[in-house]
Design a protein around this motif. Structure first.
Motif, short mmCIF file in Angstrom:
data_model
loop_
_atom_site.label_atom_id
_atom_site.label_comp_id
_atom_site.label_asym_id
_atom_site.label_seq_id
_atom_site.Cartn_x
_atom_site.Cartn_y
_atom_site.Cartn_z
N VAL A 197 6.73 -6.15 0.26
CA VAL A 197 5.88 -7.28 -0.11
C VAL A 197 6.78 -8.50 -0.23
N ALA A 198 6.26 -9.65 0.23
CA ALA A 198 7.05 -10.89 0.16
C ALA A 198 7.01 -11.43 -1.26
N VAL A 199 7.74 -10.78 -2.13
CA VAL A 199 7.77 -11.17 -3.54
C VAL A 199 9.17 -10.90 -4.07
N ARG A 200 9.58 -11.71 -5.06
CA ARG A 200 10.89 -11.51 -5.66
C ARG A 200 10.78 -11.57 -7.17
N PRO A 201 11.19 -10.57 -7.91
CA PRO A 201 11.68 -9.28 -7.40
C PRO A 201 10.51 -8.38 -6.99
N GLY A 202 10.84 -7.26 -6.36
CA GLY A 202 9.80 -6.28 -6.04
C GLY A 202 9.56 -6.06 -4.56
N LYS A 203 10.43 -6.63 -3.72
CA LYS A 203 10.21 -6.59 -2.27
C LYS A 203 9.95 -5.19 -1.71
N PRO A 204 10.70 -4.14 -2.08
CA PRO A 204 10.47 -2.85 -1.41
C PRO A 204 9.24 -2.08 -1.88
N THR A 205 8.45 -2.65 -2.80
CA THR A 205 7.30 -1.91 -3.37
C THR A 205 6.45 -1.24 -2.29
N LEU A 206 6.06 -0.01 -2.60
CA LEU A 206 5.32 0.80 -1.63
C LEU A 206 4.05 1.33 -2.28
N PHE A 207 2.99 1.41 -1.48
CA PHE A 207 1.72 1.95 -1.98
C PHE A 207 1.16 2.91 -0.93
N ALA A 208 0.83 4.11 -1.37
CA ALA A 208 0.32 5.12 -0.42
C ALA A 208 -0.84 5.87 -1.07
N ARG A 209 -1.63 6.53 -0.23
CA ARG A 209 -2.71 7.35 -0.79
C ARG A 209 -2.97 8.58 0.07
N ARG A 210 -3.51 9.59 -0.60
CA ARG A 210 -4.09 10.72 0.13
C ARG A 210 -5.38 11.04 -0.60
N GLY A 211 -6.51 10.81 0.06
CA GLY A 211 -7.81 10.97 -0.60
C GLY A 211 -7.87 10.03 -1.79
N ASP A 212 -8.22 10.59 -2.94
CA ASP A 212 -8.33 9.78 -4.15
C ASP A 212 -7.01 9.67 -4.92
#
Ligand code: AMP
Ligand code: MG
Length: 415
Positions: free
Chosen positions: A272-287
Motif C-alpha cells: 500500500v502506498a502509505v508510510r509506514p506500513g507499505k508491505p501490508t498484506l490482506f488475504a482471504r479464504r471464504g469468510d
C-alpha cells in the motif's frame, strides 16, 4: 502498490457479513445492537416529582405566601393514596409519585413548615406542571428506543435495564489469532542473543485488539521457514481473522505471501502506498481473513490502525467504522518529503482556536520510544514537501486518545 483508499475499499468489499448472537444484556457492553428495541412501558411510569418539596394545586398558591394544610407524605416507592383537596399540600420526595389532585410541586427551599408540621407556607408560586415529570414524557410504550446498529455503551445499558430487555441480539465478535514471524525474534521473557531482538509486536497488537474488546489467541513466534509458516497459517485459519507480523516484505526470507497463495488464499492486496506500513498484506479464504503487518513495531502499529481496526469494527457490526479524523493547525513547522501518504506521530491538543497539531521527533519506523508520546497521527498527503507553523492539516486520533492526553484546560492554552 495501491493507494490507501483503494486498500480500504478492497477490505470492505471482502468482509464477511457480521454474524448475530443473543446475549444477556449485562454482557452486551461494547457490542453493537442487531435489532431495534421498543419501550415496554411508559417512562416515567407515573407522574413523578423532580424535586424534594410539596405537591400542591397551582391554583392554591397563585397568591403567595400561601399557607396550606400538610396532610400527608408521598415517598419514592409509595404514593400518597388520598386525592389532594383545595388548601392542602403533600410532602413529596424526588422520584415519588405525584398524588392525584396535585398538579405541581414546589421545591422545599421555597417553603416553610410550621413547628408542629401541620402547616406549610409556600413562599413562591408555581405553574401547572412545574417540577412534575409526566408519565410517558420520556418514552411511551411501543416507541423505538434503540435502533439496530446502536453501540451499547453505559447509557444504552441503562436503557436496556430500564425496559427489562434482558436478552438482546447483538453482532458477534470475531475470533482472532495472532503470530509474530522472524528468525531474530524471541519472547520478552528471554534474553536475546547478540543478533536477536525481543518480540514487541505481539504485545502491542494484542493491546490494540483489547481496545476493541477482542482477546487474541496468541500462536507464538514463527521462524522464517516455509513449513513453520504453513503450519501457523493452517492453525490461524481456524479463527475468523489471523494477524501475522513480519515476513511480508520483499526480503529473501519473507515467505508469508508465498505460503498464503500456496494454501489457496486469495491475496486481495500486498503493498500500500502509505508510510509506514507499505508491505501490508490482506488475504482471504471464504469468510476467513488474514492480515500481514510489517515487522517494524511502528509500521505494525500504524498498519493495524489504518486497516485492521476498521475491518474488525465492521465485522463487529459497527456502522461508521474508519479513522477518527480532525482538522487543525500545525503548532510548528516540519520538513517531510513524502512520496507516499504519511502518518507521523503527533501530539494533538485543543485550545480556543481549535485543534493544535505538534509533530513529534522520531527516528523512523522502528522508533517506538519516540512514537509512544503520540496521541494522534498527522496525515501528510502524498507529495507534501514541507509544512509551516499555522498550516491547516488533518490528523487521526489514536483510539485511546483520551487516556493518552492530559485533560483539557477550559481556559485554553492546550496541554
Ligand atoms: P520484517 O517485516 O520481517 O522484514 O521485519 C522488519 C523489521 O522489524 C526488522 O528489523 C525486524 O527485526 C523487526 N521485527 C520483526 N518482527 C518483530 C517483532 N515481533 N517485534 C519487534 N520487531 C520486529
Ligand atoms: Mg522478518
Amino acid at each position: 502498490m495501491i493507494p490507501i483508499d483503494e486498500a480500504l475499499r478492497r477490505i470492505e468489499k471482502n468482509l464477511p457479513a457480521p454474524a448475530i448472537e443473543s446475549l444477556d444484556f449485562r454482557s452486551a457492553h461494547g457490542r453493537v445492537l442487531a435489532e431495534g428495541l421498543t419501550a415496554t412501558g411508559d417512562i416515567p411510569p407515573f407522574n413523578k416529582s423532580a424535586v424534594d418539596g410539596y405537591a400542591v394545586r397551582a391554583a392554591d398558591v397563585r397568591a403567595v405566601p400561601a399557607e396550606l394544610r400538610c396532610v400527608g407524605e408521598s415517598r419514592a416507592g409509595s404514593k400518597w393514596g388520598t386525592p389532594l383537596r383545595e388548601g392542602e399540600a403533600i410532602s413529596i420526595m424526588t422520584g415519588a409519585p405525584v398524588p392525584d389532585g396535585a398538579d405541581a410541586v414546589q421545591m422545599v427551599e421555597k417553603t416553610r413548615r410550621s413547628a408542629d408540621g401541620s402547616l406549610v407556607t409556600i413562599l413562591s408560586g408555581v405553574c401547572v406542571g412545574e417540577n412534575v415529570v409526566l408519565r410517558g414524557s420520556e418514552a411511551s410504550t411501543g416507541k423505538v428506543i434503540l435502533e439496530p446498529g446502536r453501540y451499547l455503551g453505559p447509557a444504552e445499558l441503562a436503557i436496556l435495564a430500564m425496559f427489562g430487555h434482558r436478552q438482546v441480539r447483538v453482532f458477534r465478535m470475531p475470533s482472532v489469532a495472532l503470530a509474530a514471524t522472524g528468525d531474530e525474534v524471541v519472547e520478552a521473557d528471554q534474553v536475546p542473543g547478540p543478533d536477536q531482538i525481543r518480540n514487541s509486536n505481539a504485545p502491542s497488537v494484542s493491546a490494540q485488539l483489547k481496545l476493541l474488546g477482542l482477546e487474541a489467541e496468541y500462536l507464538g513466534i514463527v521462524r522464517d521457514d516455509r513449513a513453520e509458516i504453513r503450519r501457523v497459517i493452517t492453525e490461524g485459519l481456524r479463527r475468523d481473522v489471523l494477524i501475522l507480523t513480519g515476513g511480508v516484505s520483499v526480503g529473501a526470507y519473507d515467505f508469508v505471501k508465498e505460503i498464503l497463495l500456496e494454501a489457496g488464499l486469495e491475496v486481495i492486496f500486498s503493498g500500500v502506498a502509505v508510510r509506514p506500513g507499505k508491505p501490508t498484506l490482506f488475504a482471504r479464504r471464504g469468510d476467513r481473513l488474514v492480515f500481514g503487518l510489517p515487522g517494524n513495531p511502528i509500521s505494525a502499529f500504524v498498519s493495524f490502525e489504518l486497516f485492521v481496526r476498521p475491518a474488525l469494527e465492521r465485522i463487529c457490526g459497527s456502522v461508521s467504522a474508519g479513522l477518527l479524523r480532525i482538522r487543525g493547525r500545525m503548532s510548528s513547522g516540519a520538513k517531510h518529503k513524502s512520496e507516499r501518504t504519511s502518518f507521523i506521530p503527533a501530539r494533538l491538543s485543543w485550545n480556543q482556536e481549535g485543534w493544535a497539531i505538534e509533530p513529534l521527533p522520531w527516528r523512523g519506523s522502528s522508533d517506538i520510544i519516540g512514537f509512544s508520546r503520540a496521541n494522534g497521527l498527522l496525515i501528510l498527503p502524498q507529495g507534501t514537501r514541507a509544512i509551516a507553523e499555522g498550516d491547516w492539516v488533518e490528523a487521526v486520533l489514536l483510539p485511546d486518545f483520551w487516556q493518552r492526553s492530559p485533560r483539557w484546560k477550559p481556559e485554553g492554552g492546550g496541554q
